[in-house]
Write a protein that holds these residues in place. Structure first.
Motif, PDB file in Angstrom:
ATOM      1  N   ARG A  27       0.848  -1.200   0.000  1.00 21.15           N
ATOM      2  CA  ARG A  27       0.000   0.000   0.000  1.00 21.15           C
ATOM      3  C   ARG A  27       0.879   1.243   0.000  1.00 21.15           C
ATOM      4  O   ARG A  27       2.001   1.227   0.494  1.00 21.15           O
ATOM      5  CB  ARG A  27      -0.915   0.006   1.221  1.00 21.15           C
ATOM      6  N   THR A  28       0.339   2.328  -0.521  1.00 18.35           N
ATOM      7  CA  THR A  28       1.035   3.606  -0.538  1.00 18.35           C
ATOM      8  C   THR A  28       1.488   3.957   0.873  1.00 18.35           C
ATOM      9  O   THR A  28       0.720   3.844   1.824  1.00 18.35           O
ATOM     10  CB  THR A  28       0.101   4.710  -1.064  1.00 18.35           C
ATOM     11  N   ARG A  29       2.742   4.378   0.994  1.00 19.56           N
ATOM     12  CA  ARG A  29       3.279   4.734   2.308  1.00 19.56           C
ATOM     13  C   ARG A  29       3.354   6.248   2.441  1.00 19.56           C
ATOM     14  O   ARG A  29       3.688   6.944   1.494  1.00 19.56           O
ATOM     15  CB  ARG A  29       4.678   4.149   2.492  1.00 19.56           C
ATOM     16  N   TYR A  30       3.072   6.714   3.644  1.00 20.78           N
ATOM     17  CA  TYR A  30       3.104   8.137   3.948  1.00 20.78           C
ATOM     18  C   TYR A  30       4.190   8.424   4.974  1.00 20.78           C
ATOM     19  O   TYR A  30       4.366   7.670   5.929  1.00 20.78           O
ATOM     20  CB  TYR A  30       1.739   8.607   4.485  1.00 20.78           C
ATOM     21  N   TYR A  31       4.910   9.524   4.739  1.00 21.51           N
ATOM     22  CA  TYR A  31       6.018   9.909   5.607  1.00 21.51           C
ATOM     23  C   TYR A  31       5.874  11.368   6.022  1.00 21.51           C
ATOM     24  O   TYR A  31       5.337  12.184   5.267  1.00 21.51           O
ATOM     25  CB  TYR A  31       7.352   9.708   4.882  1.00 21.51           C
ATOM     26  N   LYS A  32       6.368  11.681   7.204  1.00 25.23           N
ATOM     27  CA  LYS A  32       6.336  13.056   7.703  1.00 25.23           C
ATOM     28  C   LYS A  32       7.628  13.734   7.259  1.00 25.23           C
ATOM     29  O   LYS A  32       8.622  13.776   7.995  1.00 25.23           O
ATOM     30  CB  LYS A  32       6.205  13.080   9.217  1.00 25.23           C
ATOM     31  N   THR A  33       7.603  14.257   6.050  1.00 22.52           N
ATOM     32  CA  THR A  33       8.774  14.895   5.470  1.00 22.52           C
ATOM     33  C   THR A  33       8.348  15.754   4.288  1.00 22.52           C
ATOM     34  O   THR A  33       7.201  15.694   3.853  1.00 22.52           O
ATOM     35  CB  THR A  33       9.814  13.841   5.039  1.00 22.52           C
ATOM     36  N   SER A  34       9.281  16.514   3.776  1.00 22.76           N
ATOM     37  CA  SER A  34       9.014  17.317   2.581  1.00 22.76           C
ATOM     38  C   SER A  34       9.322  16.492   1.335  1.00 22.76           C
ATOM     39  O   SER A  34       9.987  15.454   1.409  1.00 22.76           O
ATOM     40  CB  SER A  34       9.872  18.584   2.591  1.00 22.76           C
ATOM     41  N   LYS A  35       8.856  16.962   0.209  1.00 23.90           N
ATOM     42  CA  LYS A  35       9.071  16.264  -1.052  1.00 23.90           C
ATOM     43  C   LYS A  35      10.558  16.165  -1.382  1.00 23.90           C
ATOM     44  O   LYS A  35      11.032  15.112  -1.811  1.00 23.90           O
ATOM     45  CB  LYS A  35       8.320  16.984  -2.171  1.00 23.90           C
ATOM     46  N   ASP A  36      11.308  17.249  -1.144  1.00 21.23           N
ATOM     47  CA  ASP A  36      12.736  17.244  -1.456  1.00 21.23           C
ATOM     48  C   ASP A  36      13.502  16.232  -0.610  1.00 21.23           C
ATOM     49  O   ASP A  36      14.345  15.496  -1.116  1.00 21.23           O
ATOM     50  CB  ASP A  36      13.331  18.644  -1.261  1.00 21.23           C
ATOM     51  N   LYS A  37      13.191  16.190   0.686  1.00 22.95           N
ATOM     52  CA  LYS A  37      13.865  15.225   1.558  1.00 22.95           C
ATOM     53  C   LYS A  37      13.485  13.796   1.183  1.00 22.95           C
ATOM     54  O   LYS A  37      14.315  12.889   1.232  1.00 22.95           O
ATOM     55  CB  LYS A  37      13.530  15.496   3.020  1.00 22.95           C
ATOM     56  N   ALA A  38      12.245  13.586   0.798  1.00 28.70           N
ATOM     57  CA  ALA A  38      11.807  12.258   0.366  1.00 28.70           C
ATOM     58  C   ALA A  38      12.526  11.847  -0.918  1.00 28.70           C
ATOM     59  O   ALA A  38      12.943  10.693  -1.056  1.00 28.70           O
ATOM     60  CB  ALA A  38      10.300  12.229   0.171  1.00 28.70           C
ATOM     61  N   MET A  39      12.683  12.792  -1.856  1.00 26.92           N
ATOM     62  CA  MET A  39      13.409  12.508  -3.105  1.00 26.92           C
ATOM     63  C   MET A  39      14.846  12.078  -2.796  1.00 26.92           C
ATOM     64  O   MET A  39      15.332  11.084  -3.332  1.00 26.92           O
ATOM     65  CB  MET A  39      13.427  13.734  -4.019  1.00 26.92           C
ATOM     66  N   HIS A  40      15.506  12.829  -1.908  1.00 28.37           N
ATOM     67  CA  HIS A  40      16.888  12.498  -1.548  1.00 28.37           C
ATOM     68  C   HIS A  40      16.966  11.138  -0.855  1.00 28.37           C
ATOM     69  O   HIS A  40      17.885  10.354  -1.113  1.00 28.37           O
ATOM     70  CB  HIS A  40      17.495  13.584  -0.663  1.00 28.37           C
ATOM     71  N   ALA A  41      16.013  10.858   0.014  1.00 26.57           N
ATOM     72  CA  ALA A  41      15.999   9.571   0.719  1.00 26.57           C
ATOM     73  C   ALA A  41      15.791   8.420  -0.259  1.00 26.57           C
ATOM     74  O   ALA A  41      16.454   7.385  -0.156  1.00 26.57           O
ATOM     75  CB  ALA A  41      14.922   9.564   1.792  1.00 26.57           C
ATOM     76  N   VAL A  42      14.868   8.580  -1.209  1.00 29.96           N
ATOM     77  CA  VAL A  42      14.624   7.533  -2.209  1.00 29.96           C
ATOM     78  C   VAL A  42      15.885   7.306  -3.042  1.00 29.96           C
ATOM     79  O   VAL A  42      16.297   6.162  -3.263  1.00 29.96           O
ATOM     80  CB  VAL A  42      13.414   7.894  -3.101  1.00 29.96           C
ATOM     81  N   GLU A  43      16.520   8.371  -3.480  1.00 30.89           N
ATOM     82  CA  GLU A  43      17.751   8.247  -4.259  1.00 30.89           C
ATOM     83  C   GLU A  43      18.839   7.552  -3.444  1.00 30.89           C
ATOM     84  O   GLU A  43      19.545   6.678  -3.957  1.00 30.89           O
ATOM     85  CB  GLU A  43      18.233   9.617  -4.731  1.00 30.89           C
ATOM     86  N   PHE A  44      18.985   7.920  -2.173  1.00 32.07           N
ATOM     87  CA  PHE A  44      19.985   7.309  -1.308  1.00 32.07           C
ATOM     88  C   PHE A  44      19.719   5.819  -1.113  1.00 32.07           C
ATOM     89  O   PHE A  44      20.623   4.992  -1.235  1.00 32.07           O
ATOM     90  CB  PHE A  44      20.023   8.018   0.054  1.00 32.07           C
TER      91      PHE A  44
END
Length: 133
Positions: A27-44
């Motif tokens: 299922r779609t996951r939700y995180y308490k973060t901004s889009k930019d931080k999420a992008m960096h985390a996904v890339e990492f």
């Protein structure tokens, strides 16, 4: 889970997460973060998991990756800010195989990526779209 879904999980080379997926882990996951931080985390997470980032579109919120070695696959992560500091991440993974099935490889990949993201970002939950309307 219907019979079609049960059989389909074995004869499939594509896995995609969704808001109301029958498998809780997908299922779609939700995180308490901004889009930019999420992008960096996904890339990492993808880079540290052996994936090569082909393209990262910050404006569209998409990260496209392929494995550095070990077969033909394509992974697309979509990052969407629902509310300030409420970001949804969906993942789609396809395995390029001549067989009609990847024997669960794409599903295991998506679940593993989500587990690593849960450690990198503050996890809020799944299936929370109703709360944001």
């Amino acid at each position: 889970m219907s019979i079609r879904q049960f059989i389909g999980q074995f004869i499939n080379n594509h896995t995609e997460t969704a808001e109301s997926h029958y498998d809780e882990r997908l299922r779609t996951r939700y995180y308490k973060t901004s889009k930019d931080k999420a992008m960096h985390a996904v890339e990492f997470v993808l880079s540290s998991s052996g994936w090569k980032i082909k393209e990262a579109e910050t404006g569209r919120g998409e990260v496209i990756a392929e494995p550095q070695k070990g077969g033909q696959s394509l992974l697309v992560a979509t990052i969407v800010t629902v509310k300030p500091y409420r970001t949804a991440i969906d993942i789609s993974c396809s395995s390029g195989t001549s067989l009609p099935s990847d024997f669960g490889k794409s599903k295991k990949t998506v679940v593993a990526i989500y587990e690593k993201l849960d450690k990198e970002l503050p996890y809020l939950g799944t299936g929370m779209a109703d709360e944001f309307v």
